[in-house]
Design a protein around this motif. Structure first.
Motif, PDB file in Angstrom:
ATOM      1  N   UNK A  51       0.852  -1.202   0.000  1.00  0.00           N
ATOM      2  CA  UNK A  51       0.000   0.000   0.000  1.00  0.00           C
ATOM      3  C   UNK A  51       0.880   1.241   0.000  1.00  0.00           C
ATOM      4  N   UNK A  52       0.457   2.237  -0.787  1.00  0.00           N
ATOM      5  CA  UNK A  52       1.193   3.500  -0.877  1.00  0.00           C
ATOM      6  C   UNK A  52       0.236   4.635  -0.535  1.00  0.00           C
ATOM      7  N   UNK A  87      10.902  -9.479  -3.251  1.00  0.00           N
ATOM      8  CA  UNK A  87      11.534  -9.693  -4.546  1.00  0.00           C
ATOM      9  C   UNK A  87      12.481  -8.586  -4.969  1.00  0.00           C
ATOM     10  N   UNK A  88      12.689  -7.591  -4.115  1.00  0.00           N
ATOM     11  CA  UNK A  88      13.599  -6.495  -4.451  1.00  0.00           C
ATOM     12  C   UNK A  88      12.910  -5.132  -4.505  1.00  0.00           C
ATOM     13  N   UNK A  89      11.592  -5.111  -4.279  1.00  0.00           N
ATOM     14  CA  UNK A  89      10.870  -3.828  -4.272  1.00  0.00           C
ATOM     15  C   UNK A  89      11.353  -2.958  -3.108  1.00  0.00           C
ATOM     16  N   UNK A  90      11.569  -3.616  -1.953  1.00  0.00           N
ATOM     17  CA  UNK A  90      12.156  -2.889  -0.821  1.00  0.00           C
ATOM     18  C   UNK A  90      13.674  -3.030  -0.938  1.00  0.00           C
ATOM     19  N   UNK A  91      14.365  -1.915  -0.966  1.00  0.00           N
ATOM     20  CA  UNK A  91      15.803  -2.005  -1.229  1.00  0.00           C
ATOM     21  C   UNK A  91      16.632  -2.021   0.053  1.00  0.00           C
ATOM     22  N   UNK A  92      16.018  -1.771   1.200  1.00  0.00           N
ATOM     23  CA  UNK A  92      16.754  -1.894   2.465  1.00  0.00           C
ATOM     24  C   UNK A  92      16.449  -3.242   3.109  1.00  0.00           C
ATOM     25  N   UNK A  93      17.290  -3.607   4.068  1.00  0.00           N
ATOM     26  CA  UNK A  93      17.216  -4.927   4.685  1.00  0.00           C
ATOM     27  C   UNK A  93      17.596  -4.786   6.153  1.00  0.00           C
ATOM     28  N   UNK A  94      16.809  -5.429   7.019  1.00  0.00           N
ATOM     29  CA  UNK A  94      17.223  -5.518   8.430  1.00  0.00           C
ATOM     30  C   UNK A  94      18.081  -6.763   8.575  1.00  0.00           C
ATOM     31  N   UNK A 101      13.485   1.923   2.278  1.00  0.00           N
ATOM     32  CA  UNK A 101      13.441   2.498   0.927  1.00  0.00           C
ATOM     33  C   UNK A 101      12.660   1.579  -0.004  1.00  0.00           C
ATOM     34  N   UNK A 102      11.823   2.156  -0.852  1.00  0.00           N
ATOM     35  CA  UNK A 102      10.999   1.387  -1.787  1.00  0.00           C
ATOM     36  C   UNK A 102      11.311   1.822  -3.216  1.00  0.00           C
ATOM     37  N   UNK A 103      11.550   0.825  -4.088  1.00  0.00           N
ATOM     38  CA  UNK A 103      11.772   1.086  -5.515  1.00  0.00           C
ATOM     39  C   UNK A 103      10.451   0.886  -6.247  1.00  0.00           C
ATOM     40  N   UNK A 104       9.694   1.965  -6.421  1.00  0.00           N
ATOM     41  CA  UNK A 104       8.346   1.825  -6.996  1.00  0.00           C
ATOM     42  C   UNK A 104       8.383   1.341  -8.445  1.00  0.00           C
ATOM     43  N   UNK A 142       5.628  -3.062 -10.887  1.00  0.00           N
ATOM     44  CA  UNK A 142       4.909  -3.607 -12.047  1.00  0.00           C
ATOM     45  C   UNK A 142       5.358  -5.035 -12.379  1.00  0.00           C
ATOM     46  N   UNK A 143       6.624  -5.323 -12.118  1.00  0.00           N
ATOM     47  CA  UNK A 143       7.189  -6.636 -12.427  1.00  0.00           C
ATOM     48  C   UNK A 143       6.482  -7.767 -11.673  1.00  0.00           C
TER      49      UNK A 143
END
Ligand SMILES: [Mg+2]
Length: 373
Positions: A38-39, A336-343, A362-365, A369-370
Motif C-alpha cells: 500500500x502507498x 523480490x527487491x521492491x524494498x531495497x533496504x534490509x534488516x 526504501x521502496x523502488x516503486x 509492475x514486475x
C-alpha cells in the motif's frame, strides 16, 4: 497538515526460488506468496508504505480510501476504526506512521520513547524439516552470527518433535532455542494437522524446560484459555502466543487472565502499530513480556523494530523470518527487491534500528509492475 491525497494498494505475487512447505499446513506446497503493497501520499508530497499478506487492493479502494483521502495522515486513532471495519486492514497504519516520522524528521523509535537502538534477533524457521536439515540450519545460523533460532513442532509423535530439538542442540549447543507448535490456528491443509490436547502440551513443555528451551509458542487452541492458564501454572517454561488473536479486547483477555507469559501480537494481523503500543503498555503494567510477531514483510518488521526499540522489555527478541533456501530475505523482507533496504544482524546477532525518518525502509516503486498479480 499531512492531508492524505491518495491511498492505493498493489496486489503482488512474489515467487519463491524453491518450493515452500509451511509446517502449520502439512502437505501444502507454495511456489509464490501473495502480498499487498500500500502507498499513501500526502498533498505536501510525503509518501508512506505498508505491506500485508493477501490481496487487498479492492478493499482499500472501496472501504478505506473514501474515509482517508482528505483527512490528516496523523489521525491514527480516528483511522483505526476504518481499518477495523474494512475487514482488519490494520497494516495500513504502518504507512501513516511512516509519513508521521518523515514529517517529524525522526525515526519512529525516537518519536515513541527511544529506549534502545539495538535488539537481538532470532532466526525463525517455517518448515518442519528433519533432524539432519535442522542441525545444518542451526550450524549455519550460528556461523552467520545468530544467537537464537526458532523451530517448529508439528509431528504426530512427541518423540519425532524432540528429535528435531536434540539435533539442533547437538549441532549448535550455544544457541538459544524457541519452539513453536502453531496450535492456535487450524488453517486448511491437504494433510490433517496434529492437534494437541492439554496432556501433549504439558508433556512437551516439561521436556522443553528440561532442555533449556526459552519458550513454547502456541501450544493450544487460540481460545482454550482454561488449559493455557493451567499449563502456565504447571510448568516453568515461558508460554508464548497472541499472533492469532485480533483486536484490543482479545489482548485484554490474554493479559488480564494470565493466558501467556509472552504476548506476541502482529502489526499486520492483530491490530495496527498504534494499537500494539497500547498492548505493550498493558503488558508492561501487568508484568507480562511483550515480544511481537514478525510483521509479515520488511515494512512490518521495520514497524516492529521501531516499536520494540521504544519500550523497556527485558526479554526482547526480534523475530526474523529467515530459512534459506525457501524463505529468503529477498522474498520475505524485500518482496523480490521492491524494498531495497534490509534488516540484518551484526556480528553479535543484534539488529540496529534505522535512523532515517519514519520506518526507514526504501521502496523502488519502478519494480512494482514486475510483480503485479
Ligand atoms: Mg508463531
Amino acid at each position: 497538515m499531512l492531508k492524505i491525497a491518495s491511498i492505493v494498494g498493489h496486489n503482488l505475487e512474489i515467487p519463491y526460488d524453491v518450493e515452500y512447505r509451511p509446517a502449520w499446513q502439512p502437505g501444502l506446497v507454495r511456489k509464490s506468496r501473495d502480498v499487498t503493497l500500500a502507498i499513501v501520499r500526502t498533498e505536501d508530497g510525503l509518501t508512506g508504505y505498508a505491506c500485508n499478506d493477501g490481496h487487498h487492493a479492492r478493499a482499500i479502494e472501496r472501504s478505506v480510501a473514501p474515509y482517508l483521502v482528505g483527512q490528516p495522515a496523523s489521525a491514527t486513532e480516528r483511522h483505526a476504526r476504518t481499518f477495523r471495519n474494512a475487514g482488519g486492514l490494520w497494516f495500513l497504519d504502518q504507512a501513516l506512521w511512516d509519513i508521521i516520522g518523515k514529517a517529524a524528521g525522526m525515526p519512529l523509535y525516537r518519536l515513541w520513547g527511544g529506549y534502545r537502538t539495538t535488539v537481538p534477533a532470532y532466526a525463525s524457521t517455517s518448515e518442519l524439516g528433519t533432524p539432519s536439515n535442522r542441525a545444518e540450519l542451526a550450524a549455519r545460523y550460528r556461523d552467520e552470527g545468530f544467537r537464537a533460532m526458532k523451530i517448529r513442532f508439528h509431528n504426530e509423535r512427541i518423540e519425532d518433535d524432540l528429535a528435531l530439538l536434540d539435533a539442533v542442540k547437538e549441532a549448535a549447543p550455544d544457541l538459544t532455542i524457541m519452539v513453536d507448535a502453531n496450535q492456535a490456528t487450524n488453517l486448511p491443509s491437504p494433510n490433517l494437522t496434529p492437534s494437541w490436547d492439554y496432556r501433549r502440551a504439558l508433556d512437551t513443555a516439561r521436556e522443553l524446560h528440561a532442555r533449556n528451551v526459552l519458550w513454547l509458542e502456541e501450544p493450544l487452541a487460540r481460545y482454550d484459555f482454561e488449559n493455557l492458564v493451567r499449563l502456565r501454572e504447571h510448568t516453568d517454561i515461558y508460554i508464548a502466543g497472541g499472533e492469532s488473536n485480533r483486536q484490543l479486547h482479545e489482548f485484554r483477555w490474554l493479559v488480564e487472565r494470565g493466558v501467556y507469559d509472552i504476548i506476541q501480537p502482529d502489526c499486520s494481523l492483530s491490530e495496527g502499530i498504534s494499537q500494539l503500543r497500547k498492548v505493550a503498555a498493558m503488558a508492561e503494567l501487568f508484568k507480562r513480556h511483550f515480544i511481537p510477531h514478525h510483521g509479515l514483510s520488511g515494512l512490518g518488521l521495520a514497524a516492529v523494530l521501531h516499536l520494540v526499540c521504544s519500550i523497556n522489555e527485558p526479554l526482547m527478541w526480534l523475530e526474523m523470518m529467515y530459512e534459506p533456501p525457501t524463505r529468503t530475505l529477498e522474498t520475505y523482507q524485500q518482496l523480490g527487491g521492491i524494498l531495497t533496504t534490509l534488516a540484518w544482524i551484526d556480528k553479535n546477532g543484534n539488529v540496529t534500528v534505522p535512523e532515517a525518518p519514519g520506518l526507514g525502509v526504501e521502496v523502488d516503486e519502478s519494480a512494482i509492475a514486475h510483480f503485479a498479480a
